[in-house]
Motif scaffolding. Structure first.
Motif, PDB file in Angstrom:
ATOM      1  N   PRO A 102      -1.073   8.206  -5.477  1.00 27.34           N
ATOM      2  CA  PRO A 102      -1.347   7.417  -4.265  1.00 27.34           C
ATOM      3  C   PRO A 102      -2.404   6.355  -4.523  1.00 27.34           C
ATOM      4  N   THR A 105      -7.558   5.244  -0.239  1.00 24.73           N
ATOM      5  CA  THR A 105      -7.587   5.229   1.229  1.00 24.73           C
ATOM      6  C   THR A 105      -8.165   3.923   1.764  1.00 24.73           C
ATOM      7  N   VAL A 108      -5.499   1.522   1.981  1.00 23.14           N
ATOM      8  CA  VAL A 108      -4.601   1.912   3.076  1.00 23.14           C
ATOM      9  C   VAL A 108      -5.146   1.393   4.401  1.00 23.14           C
ATOM     10  N   PRO A 131      -2.175  11.388   1.791  1.00 28.47           N
ATOM     11  CA  PRO A 131      -0.781  11.012   2.065  1.00 28.47           C
ATOM     12  C   PRO A 131       0.180  12.198   2.003  1.00 28.47           C
ATOM     13  N   ALA A 134       3.867   9.783  -1.848  1.00 27.03           N
ATOM     14  CA  ALA A 134       3.541   8.483  -2.447  1.00 27.03           C
ATOM     15  C   ALA A 134       4.675   8.071  -3.375  1.00 27.03           C
ATOM     16  N   GLN A 139       3.445   4.458   0.559  1.00 31.88           N
ATOM     17  CA  GLN A 139       3.147   5.874   0.759  1.00 31.88           C
ATOM     18  C   GLN A 139       3.067   6.173   2.248  1.00 31.88           C
ATOM     19  N   HIS A 141       1.550   8.401   5.550  1.00 30.57           N
ATOM     20  CA  HIS A 141       0.428   9.168   6.114  1.00 30.57           C
ATOM     21  C   HIS A 141       0.804   9.652   7.509  1.00 30.57           C
ATOM     22  N   LYS A 154       4.304   4.529   7.172  1.00 28.97           N
ATOM     23  CA  LYS A 154       4.582   4.113   5.793  1.00 28.97           C
ATOM     24  C   LYS A 154       3.839   2.804   5.539  1.00 28.97           C
TER      25      LYS A 154
END
Length: 559
Positions: A102, A105, A108, A131, A134, A139, A141, A154
């Motif tokens: 992954p 964060t 993300v 996640p 991935a 990936q 969540h 996604k």
């Protein structure tokens, strides 16, 4: 093209080195990549020792995995093309894994906030930083909307689109080179295949397309309580972020857990098959990757489809061709089967029709008088595509995806309920297909369409004749005649004529030289004519003519 090559020079090197490492250096050389990158030829002839013992299919798979997301996706795309690739390579490509570590964060959160235009805490009351899964492009969540609904988000990997675009540009360049230099690449129209793949992959990079696919398939099952597609939350969905309803079910590949929880695998298998057949044969728009991980089971054997990045389409025309093939097969009509195959794909001009007919005959005989319960859908699809592969018949991508989808469905059924006959479940859908084809309204519509087209052709005929007449008057008509091996025959004829010319010239020169030598010997002195040394001058002229004719013959390249 040259500018792209310079800009992507390092990526080209990565690809070429991978070619060499996995024993495909010869291919890079045939494509001229060693000249492009100014690399020594010897490096293309080396492959790592550990790869020398592997099969071609294994080396192709490892090659794809090493080069990353674009090539993994290309391998997965190619695994549906059993009309182009041999079965041993297809089997290996089906093993391609799209699992990667992954991404952080922090990235993300940044992507979500940039895409949604607000802090992540404003959009979601809860956000799970770890996640659920991935992959190479994105990936997933788990989160909870501020309104309380559990969702799966996604998120696309940072900068992945730029990397994929670079790879696609390189693949297109390589495809162009391949078609120019390799006969098989030109025969299979590799550039068209890469263009098709690029279009599909770029569409997958826009998550809004996946959301629309999900909604379209969801509408197919309105009113059917046992088939479900998660809801799309468009307020939290963008090109790089897809937010859908979170559904927690049991994946179909875990038969033991299904049985432990009291699910009936046979009912699940039947519902999956019927749902997919409905998508394919009734709606003409279907989930293109229905592997067990993308299908969940809920209580009361409710089936949930997830992940709609890949979808397939079956046009009315394609349905007609399929039904035509089935009818011909049922009637044991080989000509009808060949006609249907021709309409479904593209039979090359140079195909050996006698061999094709022989293979279709074998296919027909194999399934003659075999009970439907004993027919393997996957095997029959493979048999059809094997015929296409042997005769270089290109099958439309959606049709090959359909074949792959049917094989996947059969694999699910074999695990859940080996006794279930997919063919029997397909019967009512097949009947609907035939009824649709021969429904009076559809027959009338087709007849009207054909008449309209013929009428349009007839109405344009005088103008076309006038245009042709005008072109002929201007002397612009060019007739091209293609004869197999004609060029080779002409080359041989050139060689023969040049060698004959050489022999005649050599003989003539010998005669001239002999005459000059004898004349000189008889006179024993120079022979001036009006003070011009005729014999000496003739000797020089003869030599020059001889050398000039030799040069012309050898320059032709056909000696």
């Amino acid at each position: 093209m040259f500018e792209k090559q310079i800009r992507h020079i390092q990526r080209y090197r990565d690809i070429v080195i991978a070619f060499s490492r996995y024993g495909f250096g010869f291919l890079a050389m045939e494509l001229g990549l060693h000249d492009l990158l100014s690399l020594p030829k010897r490096m293309f002839m080396k492959s790592s020792k550990q790869n020398r013992t592997k099969t071609t299919g294994e080396r192709v798979r490892l090659f794809m995995e090493e080069l990353g997301p674009t090539f993994v996706k290309l391998g997965q795309f190619a695994s549906t093309r059993s009309d182009i690739l041999p079965s041993d390579i297809i089997i290996e490509l089906e093993k391609l894994q799209d699992h990667v570590p992954p991404f952080p964060t922090r990235d993300v959160r940044n992507i979500i906030e940039d895409e949604l235009g607000e802090p992540i805490d404003n959009a979601f009351s809860e956000f799970q930083e770890s996640p659920l899964a991935a992959a190479s492009i994105g990936q997933v969540h788990r989160a909870v909307l501020t309104s309380g609904e559990a969702v799966a988000i996604k998120i696309q990997r940072p900068n992945i689109k730029d990397k994929i675009r670079t790879d696609l540009e390189i693949l297109k360049d390589i495809a162009i080179l391949a078609e120019k230099r390799l006969e098989w690449a030109a025969r299979y129209h590799v550039k068209d295949i890469i263009d098709e793949f690029a279009k599909s992959l770029l569409a997958e990079l826009d998550y809004r397309n996946e959301g629309r696919n999900a909604e379209r398939i969801s509408k197919q099952f309105n009113g059917k309580k046992k088939i479900y597609v998660p809801k799309v939350y468009w307020g939290q969905t963008t090109e790089k972020v897809l937010t859908m309803e979170f559904v927690e079910g049991i994946k179909l590949h875990d038969k033991n857990e299904l049985m432990n929880k009291g699910y009936n695998p046979s009912i699940l298998a039947e519902r999956v098959v019927k749902a997919m057949f409905h998508q394919i044969f009734i709606e003409g728009f279907f989930h293109g990757d229905p592997h067990p991980g993308n299908i969940l089971a809920l209580p009361e054997e409710k089936v949930v489809f997830v992940d709609f990045g890949l979808v397939g389409r079956v046009t009315s025309e394609m349905k007609g061709h399929l039904s035509m093939f089935v009818i011909a097969l049922m009637r044991q009509n080989t000509d009808g089967m060949i006609k249907a195959i021709n309409r479904m794909g593209m039979i090359p001009d140079d195909v050996d029709m006698q061999e094709l007919r022989s293979d279709v005959e074998l296919l027909r005989e194999k399934y003659y008088d075999v009970p439907l319960s004993q027919v393997s859908l996957g095997e029959s699809v493979n048999d059809l595509f094997s015929v296409a592969y042997r005769h270089h018949i290109r099958i439309p991508a959606d049709l090959t995806l359909l074949g792959k989808t049917l094989l996947t469905i059969e694999g699910i059924v074999e695990k859940l309920d080996p006794e279930l006959s997919i063919i029997k479940l397909a019967e009512p859908f097949g009947r609907e297909l035939l009824k649709e084809r021969f429904h009076p309204k559809n027959v009338a519509d087709k007849a009207f369409k054909d008449l309209s087209e013929y009428g349009e052709m007839l109405s344009e005929l005088p103008k076309n004749i006038q245009d042709l007449k005008s072109v002929i008057k201007k002397g612009k008509v060019r007739l091209e005649i293609s004869m197999p091996k004609l060029d080779e025959s002409l080359r041989k004829l050139d060689r023969i004529s040049n060698r004959l010319s050489f022999s005649i010239v050599l003989l003539s020169f010998s005669i001239i030289m002999t005459g000059l030598i004898i004349g000189s010997a008889l006179v024993s002195q120079s022979t001036p004519l009006w003070d011009i040394p005729v014999i000496e001058l003739g000797f020089i002229v003869a030599i020059l003519m001889f050398l000039w004719i030799l040069f012309a013959i050898f320059r032709s390249g056909w000696f």
